[in-house]
Write an enzyme that holds these catalytic residues in place. Structure first.
Site, PDB file in Angstrom:
ATOM      1  CB  SER A 115      -0.953  -0.023   1.193  1.00 25.93           C
ATOM      2  OG  SER A 115      -1.877   1.031   1.123  1.00 25.93           O
ATOM      3  CG  HIS A 116       0.174   3.811   3.291  1.00 26.81           C
ATOM      4  ND1 HIS A 116      -0.708   2.763   3.434  1.00 26.81           N
ATOM      5  CD2 HIS A 116       0.533   4.173   4.541  1.00 26.81           C
ATOM      6  CE1 HIS A 116      -0.875   2.512   4.718  1.00 26.81           C
ATOM      7  NE2 HIS A 116      -0.130   3.340   5.411  1.00 26.81           N
ATOM      8  CG  ASP A 152      -2.569   4.032  -1.761  1.00 30.44           C
ATOM      9  OD1 ASP A 152      -3.191   4.030  -2.844  1.00 30.44           O
ATOM     10  OD2 ASP A 152      -2.737   3.165  -0.882  1.00 30.44           O
ATOM     11  CG  ASP A 159      -2.798  -0.434  -2.941  1.00 34.05           C
ATOM     12  OD1 ASP A 159      -2.598   0.640  -2.330  1.00 34.05           O
ATOM     13  OD2 ASP A 159      -3.612  -1.285  -2.543  1.00 34.05           O
ATOM     14  CG  ASP A 214      -6.093   1.026  -1.459  1.00 27.93           C
ATOM     15  OD1 ASP A 214      -5.146   1.821  -1.343  1.00 27.93           O
ATOM     16  OD2 ASP A 214      -6.210   0.004  -0.733  1.00 27.93           O
ATOM     17  NE  ARG A 215      -4.011   3.258   2.470  1.00 26.65           N
ATOM     18  CZ  ARG A 215      -4.237   3.060   3.767  1.00 26.65           C
ATOM     19  NH1 ARG A 215      -4.611   4.075   4.517  1.00 26.65           N
ATOM     20  NH2 ARG A 215      -4.085   1.867   4.302  1.00 26.65           N
ATOM     21  CE  LYS A 243      -7.744   1.479   1.890  1.00 28.77           C
ATOM     22  NZ  LYS A 243      -8.033   0.278   2.691  1.00 28.77           N
TER      23      LYS A 243
END
Length: 614
Positions: A121-122, A292, A294, A296-297, A393
């Site tokens: 992710s982030h 981010d 991947d 999703d954010r 998300k």
């Protein structure tokens, strides 16, 4: 044996005790996957073994990642093991890259039994960074606890894995690749797909692309600035926002996915996306967004870098939800937010008489409500927003939702949010992240804090800061009963004590101040950790809550997947009906003082201040 057939091997292995998936899967430093023998293979085999053989045979599995370092290596192993474990078809994003929202979309579109997402992710990437593996099930969403618990149990006792080492896939060429394996009646198929198209087509059916194109490239178009932070979403931004909706190419920056994200944390907040914020300050751009690693954010900014807090973002989308054609057709079934997220969404739900759900952190809880037809829109304070079109998300979806609101209302981001506060009042919200805290100190602080707040004498206590007085109305360790299946999520540290201790006491003390897990051909040595270390690495608190009589909240959570450090998070949420245009940190300073006084965080952890303030 026919030499044209690829050989399937069964390879002996030995278990590792630390492969329990967290909320976001299994995350470790890259060197863990590289240096520990069969560490990756063990976990992938545990995923496949958790699926019933009858469901696995001939099935379809989706694979993709955010492009971080070790992504391609992992994909080759996953494909070789999928073939050996009876999977019939693998769908992989071009170059091995596919955003998390797109993977959820593709799982659902092709009715796959699941997908393996390679992302942290982030978190930072590169050889010295993090790597992660997450399993999503057939609904396109993160695996539920029953599945991840099964994966973990298998990983603790695994003795062998199946692999087809001679199988090599070309990730650079779109189309199907067929492989004949020994003892297999049908060829194993790998399909390399355009990573963007299926997802883009889904968005076309949700939003009014004609209206968005007019907003972004018409006669009175707005100027936008989009930062993909060298994550996976760059190609999606270029294809959808630039090529299809007409934004100038220079509107989108950092759109080439890099294995180390350009040496930065791909985390869309005011700290790590500071370059975007600075570029917005002179007022030349009307709208800004960052994503981010991947995809999703998201972070939303207005002119001059006006920041939209994530809890307010989902509340504004909820209040303007019929600006999105998809919801005009489906209607709105419910709203939801994670427990630490401010109550801004609650006020919209109450005014619109739409059901509101408060869930633990983790998108799987939202997915369960969506699958039951109870939820249409949801969000988390950690820059995550999404709808029921997929079960993750979705950063780009959130950006298009905001642009749809701008196109309909013909106002600026700042004016839309200020109008929202005038209508509903404002929930001031902030989050303090204390990163890389010693895990012993963090656990002991949380344990003592819980003992303090659950004591009956804590309720009704009064805390005074300057001219403000706050009285405790309720304090607890949050737990959640799922309205769909009645499963209960509570403080898992205590509930799973016995299973953790089983793992813990498998270890024997050696003379080198380490725990040693004897595993036959392989022996794993780990530094001695306190029992709290083991708990935090494997389980997570839902959150300790202090709720005051005026509705203000202080929440403490412990998170982190490293074996020797943790992140302590403090969330503060306070509602104001009249004073809606004040500085967030000024308004919440009294509660922040109380939060630090109650927890003694600075003294207990040796930290003088937070690493990140959101």
């Amino acid at each position: 044996m026919d030499n044209s057939l690829l050989q399937v091997l069964t390879v002996p292995t030995a278990p590792y005790p630390d492969q329990r998936p967290g909320t976001s899967g299994l995350r470790k430093k890259v060197h863990v996957f590289q240096s520990r023998r069969n560490y990756l293979h063990n976990f992938i085999q545990s995923i496949f073994s958790s699926i019933d053989l009858r469901d696995r045979q001939g099935s379809t599995v989706v694979v993709g990642g955010d492009g971080r370092f070790f992504n391609r290596t992992a994909i080759e192993v996953i494909v070789q093991m999928a073939a050996a474990n009876g999977v019939g078809r693998m769908i992989i994003g071009h170059q091995g890259i596919m955003s998390t929202p797109a993977i959820s979309c593709v799982i659902r579109k092709y009715k796959a039994i699941g997908g393996i997402i390679l992302t942290a992710s982030h978190n930072p990437g590169g050889p010295d960074g993090d790597f992660g593996i997450k399993f999503n099930t057939a609904n396109g969403g993160p695996a539920k606890d029953a599945v991840t618990n099964k994966i973990f149990q298998i990983s603790r006792t695994i003795e062998e894995f199946a692999i087809c080492p001679g199988l090599h896939v070309d990730l650079t060429t779109l189309g199907k690749q067929m492989f004949d394996l020994e003892n297999k009646f049908k060829p194993f198929t790998v399909e390399i797909v355009d990573s963007v198209e299926s997802y883009a087509n889904l968005l076309r059916n949700i939003f009014d692309f004609a209206a968005l194109k007019d907003l972004l490239s018409g006669e009175k178009h707005i100027k936008i600035r989009i930062d993909a932070m060298h994550g996976v979403v760059g190609p999606y931004v270029r294809r959808i926002l630039c090529e299809e909706l007409g934004c100038p190419v220079n509107s989108a920056i950092n759109c080439v996915p890099l294995e180390d994200f350009g040496g930065q944390n791909p985390d869309p907040n005011l700290t790590y996306a500071a370059d975007l914020v600075d570029s917005m300050r002179d007022g030349q751009y009307d709208f800004g967004a960052a994503f981010d690693g991947d995809g999703d954010r998201n972070m939303i900014l207005g002119k001059h870098g006006f920041f939209v807090p994530p809890p307010d973002s989902v509340a504004v989308i909820a209040d303007n939800i019929f600006c999105i054609p998809y919801f005009q057709h489906t209607g709105v079934r419910g709203f939801a937010r994670s427990m630490p997220t401010s109550a801004a969404l609650d006020r919209v739900a109450k005014a619109t008489k739409i059901e509101l759900y408060e869930t633990p952190t983790g998108w799987k809880f939202f997915g369960n409500l969506m699958d039951a037809g109870r939820l249409s829109l949801c969000g988390e304070e950690s820059f995550g927003t999404g709808g029921d079109h997929i079960r993750e998300k979705d950063g780009l979806w959130a950006v298009l939702a905001w642009l749809s609101i701008l196109a309909t209302r013909k106002q600026s981001v700042e004016d839309i949010l200020k109008d929202h506060w005038l209508k509903y009042g404002r929930n001031y919200f902030t989050r303090y992240d204390y990163e890389n805290v010693d895990i012993d100190a963090a656990c002991e602080m949380m344990e003592d804090l819980e003992i303090m707040i659950v004591d009956k004498s804590f309720v009704k206590q009064r805390f005074a800061v300057e001219d403000k007085i706050y009285q405790v109305e309720k304090a607890d360790n949050f737990e959640y009963t799922d309205p769909v299946d009645s499963t209960i999520s509570r403080n898992q540290v205590h509930d799973t004590l016995s299973s953790t201790m089983t793992t813990f006491f498998m270890w024997t003390v050696t003379g080198c101040n380490q725990w040693s897990l004897g595993t036959g051909a392989t022996q794993l040595c780990l530094p001695i950790l306190k029992v709290s270390h083991v708990f935090t690495g494997l389980f997570s608190l839902q959150g300790l809550r202090i709720i005051f009589s005026d509705g203000s909240r202080i929440i403490y959570r412990l998170s982190g997947t490293a074996c020797d450090v943790a992140t302590v998070r403090i969330y503060i949420d306070s509602y104001e009906k009249e004073q809606i245009l004040k500085d967030t940190q000024v308004m919440l300073a009294p509660l922040a003082t109380i939060a630090l006084k109650i927890s003694q965080l600075h003294h207990r952890t040796g930290r003088s201040g937070p690493s990140v303030i959101t």
